[in-house]
Design an enzyme around this catalytic site. Structure first.
Site, PDB file in Angstrom:
ATOM      1  N   ASP A   5      14.865 -11.437  -4.904  1.00  0.00           N
ATOM      2  CA  ASP A   5      13.851 -10.772  -5.456  1.00  0.00           C
ATOM      3  C   ASP A   5      12.477 -11.748  -5.762  1.00  0.00           C
ATOM      4  OD1 ASP A   5      12.115  -8.561  -6.012  1.00  0.00           O
ATOM      5  OD2 ASP A   5      13.071  -8.314  -8.220  1.00  0.00           O
ATOM      6  N   LEU A   6      12.260 -12.693  -4.982  1.00  0.00           N
ATOM      7  CA  LEU A   6      10.935 -13.706  -5.324  1.00  0.00           C
ATOM      8  C   LEU A   6       9.701 -12.721  -5.239  1.00  0.00           C
ATOM      9  CD1 LEU A   6      10.277 -16.461  -5.346  1.00  0.00           C
ATOM     10  CD2 LEU A   6       9.713 -16.534  -3.200  1.00  0.00           C
TER      11      LEU A   6
END
Length: 243
Positions: free
Chosen positions: A174-175
């Site tokens: 979940d960058l």
């Protein structure tokens, strides 16, 4: 790997930082309130008051750290907020995240220092909590972009840091602009490694990580009038990434 301390047949502490006198009470914000340690939710340390949500920032005699209770997202999270199927200790979320954080710290990557995790099992499902050190004097990229400091953001350096993670095979699931932080010395940090892992580097997942970050920037641009990342700034990120 974390040190295991069984506190009951169905619960355990997973210790990464063995220098601290950790007990199960450390994972309870109420314990710190009784110790008169300042407790914050969100980004503000508060002297009193209950924690809102599932993240607390503790300023104690043993240092500053974050308590984070694992929660589910999406549709499942609407009726099951914090229980996960237990399939073994080494598959629990705190074990996996602590182990990855320990590995990344050993590589010298800019991530929070792991302290400990805990979990308890009930009827085949577990709930869990994580402790990590606070990154001092840091703001997340989202808040900086919305502030008067937006033109000072070192986009090239952010690109270089993301490349370091990818070169070491670190896949961040979940960058986004909330999980990248910049401290007062302009050092870039990456946080929140739940459901992340080490993989053999390949162009497909590496590009998907970059695309995910870009989507988060575009999404926030649509949702907030004072949030804007120019094409020039994004190009600076790409130049830093590709060298």
């Amino acid at each position: 790997m974390p040190q295991i301390i069984n506190i009951s047949p169905n619960a355990a502490l997973l210790i990464s930082d063995q220098t601290k006198p950790l007990t199960s009470s450390w994972f309870d914000p109420e314990f710190w309130r009784l110790q008169k340690a300042p407790i914050g939710t969100g980004k503000t340390l508060l002297g009193t008051g209950a924690g809102r949500g599932e993240v607390w920032f503790i300023n104690s005699l043993f240092g500053q750290f974050v308590i984070r209770r694992y929660r589910r997202g999406g549709l499942v999270g609407k009726f099951n907020k914090s229980s996960f199927l237990f399939t073994g200790q080494e598959k629990t979320r705190p074990w996996l995240e602590l182990s990855l954080l320990e590995h990344m710290n050993a590589l010298g990557l800019p991530v929070p220092k792991p302290i400990a995790g805990s979990y308890s099992v009930n009827k085949g499902f577990y709930q869990a909590t994580l402790l990590t050190e606070t990154i001092e004097d840091a703001e997340d990229l989202f808040d900086i972009i919305k502030s008067i400091k937006r033109d000072q953001i070192p986009w090239q350096e952010i690109g270089k840091v993301v490349k370091r993670f990818h070169d070491n095979g670190i896949y961040h699931s979940d960058l986004n602009c909330h999980n990248i932080m910049i401290d007062s010395q302009n050092k870039i940090w990456v946080i929140d490694f739940d459901k992340c892992e080490q993989r053999e580097p390949n162009s497909k997942w590496v590009q998907s990580n970059i695309d995910r970050l870009k989507r988060s920037l575009d999404k926030e641009s649509k949702n907030h009038a004072n949030f804007h990342v120019s094409s020039k700034q994004w190009q600076a990120f790409l130049e830093g990434y590709h060298g």
